[in-house]
Design a protein around this motif. Structure first.
Motif, PDB file in Angstrom:
ATOM      1  N   PHE A 134       0.830  -1.194   0.000  1.00 53.65           N
ATOM      2  CA  PHE A 134       0.000   0.000   0.000  1.00 53.65           C
ATOM      3  C   PHE A 134       0.872   1.254   0.000  1.00 53.65           C
ATOM      4  O   PHE A 134       0.525   2.259  -0.618  1.00 53.65           O
ATOM      5  N   GLU A 135       2.003   1.195   0.677  1.00 51.67           N
ATOM      6  CA  GLU A 135       2.940   2.324   0.656  1.00 51.67           C
ATOM      7  C   GLU A 135       3.387   2.633  -0.766  1.00 51.67           C
ATOM      8  O   GLU A 135       3.445   3.795  -1.182  1.00 51.67           O
ATOM      9  N   ALA A 136       3.711   1.588  -1.517  1.00 60.68           N
ATOM     10  CA  ALA A 136       4.161   1.780  -2.899  1.00 60.68           C
ATOM     11  C   ALA A 136       3.046   2.397  -3.739  1.00 60.68           C
ATOM     12  O   ALA A 136       3.289   3.299  -4.553  1.00 60.68           O
ATOM     13  N   PHE A 137       1.825   1.935  -3.554  1.00 63.56           N
ATOM     14  CA  PHE A 137       0.690   2.502  -4.270  1.00 63.56           C
ATOM     15  C   PHE A 137       0.491   3.968  -3.892  1.00 63.56           C
ATOM     16  O   PHE A 137       0.256   4.823  -4.751  1.00 63.56           O
ATOM     17  N   LEU A 138       0.626   4.268  -2.622  1.00 66.21           N
ATOM     18  CA  LEU A 138       0.443   5.637  -2.147  1.00 66.21           C
ATOM     19  C   LEU A 138       1.486   6.568  -2.743  1.00 66.21           C
ATOM     20  O   LEU A 138       1.182   7.706  -3.130  1.00 66.21           O
TER      21      LEU A 138
END
Length: 295
Positions: A147-151
């Motif tokens: 999710f961090e990468a998506f954010l």
């Protein structure tokens, strides 16, 4: 300040925050001001209860912007942060079309199922569409690496692609405030995208000022004693040192019981307002109350 106003300097921003009851130090006011004028996300890290979330709420208030909050947790997926389709309404639409014999054109029917009215916007999409806005991404350290990468991708250009509808781009980048209680380290790539500020517990004088501003019904003596006792508790190597939120809860609880000053017996009986772990309560109760709370 008027709607959608951006303060002209860190000092002006600090004064505006002060007027809302949020008392920032100079470093925090400067970081928040730069985030506003540079259109950069603001990454706030620190212990729970030091005012990270409250800052985002105060910034929304003084700028007249709507605030959208994304509460992060383990297992959070992109669809829960971006958008989803309202399958129930789509199904009703499909049945109505069939009843009206509108299903004879499958391509047209399929296109109608993915109309904007059937889209459920989640916080990220809401913040981009309702521009300018404040986007609070709370406790990002609780989310997964994926999710961090998506954010990071979303925050790079404030653009979201919806295959069925097209691209949504914010006319004005939202003021993004990310918070972390540092339960784990957030990746450097995300931090590099942001302006960073560490929020420490306030010093004694500022904590007293916060208590007096937020809780005007509490006596000055009680505010001083609660601030001093809370500062003492933070030196005890507790599992969860109390933050400003807990000191406010404690002062409110004491005031509710009719206290105008803090005495050891009442302090011991109201520890549940300021300490949230059994081990911490037992540790404090093991010590002499007079040494901690006066008397």
């Amino acid at each position: 300040m008027s709607e959608h106003t951006v303060p002209g300097s860190p000092d002006e921003l600090a004064a505006a925050l002060d007027a809302t009851g949020y008392l920032p130090d100079q470093g925090l006011a400067t970081a928040a001001y730069l985030a506003l004028v540079m259109h950069r996300p603001l990454f706030l890290e620190g212990e729970a209860g030091v005012g990270k979330t409250a800052l985002a709420q105060a910034l929304a208030q003084i700028t007249g912007r709507p605030i959208y909050r994304l509460q992060c947790y383990e297992g959070l997926e992109a669809s829960q942060a971006l958008y989803d389709w309202d399958f129930g309404r789509q199904l009703l639409h499909l049945r109505a079309a069939e009843a009206a014999h509108a299903a004879d054109d499958p391509a047209r029917l399929e296109a109608s199922l993915y109309d904007r009215r059937f889209l459920l916007a989640r916080p990220l999409l809401q913040a981009l569409e309702d521009s300018p806005s404040v986007l609070l991404i709370d406790e990002v350290d609780r989310a997964d690496d994926e999710f961090e990468a998506f954010l990071l991708e979303v925050l790079s250009d404030f653009t979201i692609s919806i295959p069925e509808l097209g691209t949504v781009r914010a006319q004005t980048p939202p003021l993004v405030v990310l918070t972390s209680n540092r339960t784990r380290e957030v990746h450097d790539a995300l931090k590099r995208r942001c302006l960073y500020h560490w929020l420490a517990h306030p010093d004694f004088d500022r904590e007293v000022a916060i208590l007096r501003r937020r809780l005007p019904e509490v006596t000055e003596q009680l505010a001083h004693q609660v601030a001093r006792a809370t500062a003492t508790l933070r030196t005890l190597d507790l599992l969860k040192p109390p933050g400003v939120a807990e000191s406010m809860d404690w002062a409110t609880a004491l005031h509710t019981l009719g206290a105008r000053e803090l005495d050891p017996d009442l302090a011991a009986r109201t520890l549940g307002a300021v300490l949230k772990y059994r081990e911490d309560t037992e540790r404090v109760q093991f010590l002499r109350p007079e040494a901690l709370f006066g008397g």
